[in-house]
Design a protein around this motif. Structure first.
Motif, PDB file in Angstrom:
ATOM      1  N   LYS A   1       1.004  -1.091   0.172  1.00 34.48           N
ATOM      2  CA  LYS A   1       0.028  -0.376  -0.106  1.00 34.48           C
ATOM      3  C   LYS A   1       1.113   1.472  -0.145  1.00 34.48           C
TER       4      LYS A   1
ATOM      5  N   ALA B   1       2.454   1.188  -3.341  1.00 35.06           N
ATOM      6  CA  ALA B   1       1.395   1.590  -4.192  1.00 35.06           C
ATOM      7  C   ALA B   1       1.137   3.936  -4.246  1.00 35.06           C
ATOM      8  N   THR B   2       1.630   4.545  -3.552  1.00 36.68           N
ATOM      9  CA  THR B   2       1.494   5.870  -3.881  1.00 36.68           C
ATOM     10  C   THR B   2       3.069   6.611  -3.265  1.00 36.68           C
ATOM     11  N   MET B   3       3.974   5.321  -3.021  1.00 38.67           N
ATOM     12  CA  MET B   3       5.455   6.488  -2.535  1.00 38.67           C
ATOM     13  C   MET B   3       6.456   5.426  -4.072  1.00 38.67           C
TER      14      MET B   3
ATOM     15  N   LYS C   1       5.587   0.263  -8.852  1.00 38.32           N
ATOM     16  CA  LYS C   1       3.756   0.507  -8.526  1.00 38.32           C
ATOM     17  C   LYS C   1       2.766  -0.752  -8.853  1.00 38.32           C
TER      18      LYS C   1
ATOM     19  N   LYS D   1      12.497   7.732   0.023  1.00 37.33           N
ATOM     20  CA  LYS D   1      11.492   7.921  -1.728  1.00 37.33           C
ATOM     21  C   LYS D   1      12.153   8.211  -2.405  1.00 37.33           C
TER      22      LYS D   1
END
Length: 183
Positions: free
Chosen positions: A66, A69-71, A78, A127
């Motif tokens: 999860k 999926a965003t980071m 992804k 990141k």
């Protein structure tokens, strides 16, 4: 997870002593293979350990995916993360069904343990490309541990539905490892 780590550590110790696994050789009926790591099939996996570690593995896979999926910065990462959320949600349901079918009193933990939470925290602290690299490394480690756990219980477990679940889940975990190897 501790059982899987102990099994992996024992296998690594054997490898360090010169007992290397050879995937090209005929497989030994008493040895399960997890990415060139020999795992003695005779090492029993207790049902309580299997339930706990399989559930923790799924919870970690879902939580980390999860985040990915965003980071994640890579579209491939992804895409893999989305597949892991779907796959591990399904294996969680399969594990719970097998527990119920066997009438096992051991229930999956409700939350991540400290080791798995530390992995999630490490992901949250990164990141971009560093996140992608760390996620892939963690996924490879987690899937290697899951494969060893599934093969171990499929061979030595004492609950029929859980053994079937482990046996059917092991090839899925191997597919995930293959997907990671192609990223």
């Amino acid at each position: 997870m501790r059982t899987a780590l102990l099994i992996t550590a024992a296998a690594l110790a054997l490898t360090a002593c010169g007992h290397k696994a050879d995937n090209a050789a005929a497989p030994d009926a008493n040895v399960a293979m997890a990415d060139n790591i020999a795992i003695p099939a005779t090492a029993p996996v207790a049902t309580s350990d299997f339930v706990k570690n399989a559930a923790l593995g799924d919870m970690y896979e879902i939580a980390s995916s999860k985040l990915a999926a965003t980071m994640a910065s890579s579209a491939d990462v992804k895409k893999f993360a989305a597949a892991m959320i779907t796959a591990h949600t399904a294996t969680t349901a399969g594990l719970k069904a097998a527990i119920a079918k066997d009438g096992v009193k051991d229930k999956p933990p409700a939350a991540l343990d400290a080791d798995h939470q530390a992995l999630i925290d490490a992901l949250k602290a990164t990141k971009g490309a560093d996140f992608d690299a760390l996620y892939k490394t963690q996924q490879t480690d987690a899937h290697n541990n899951a494969l060893a756990l599934m093969k171990g219980y499929a061979t030595t477990g004492d609950q029929a539905a859980l053994k079937t679940f482990a046996s059917e889940t092991a090839p899925k975990v191997k597919t995930h490892l293959d997907m990671l190897g192609k990223m």
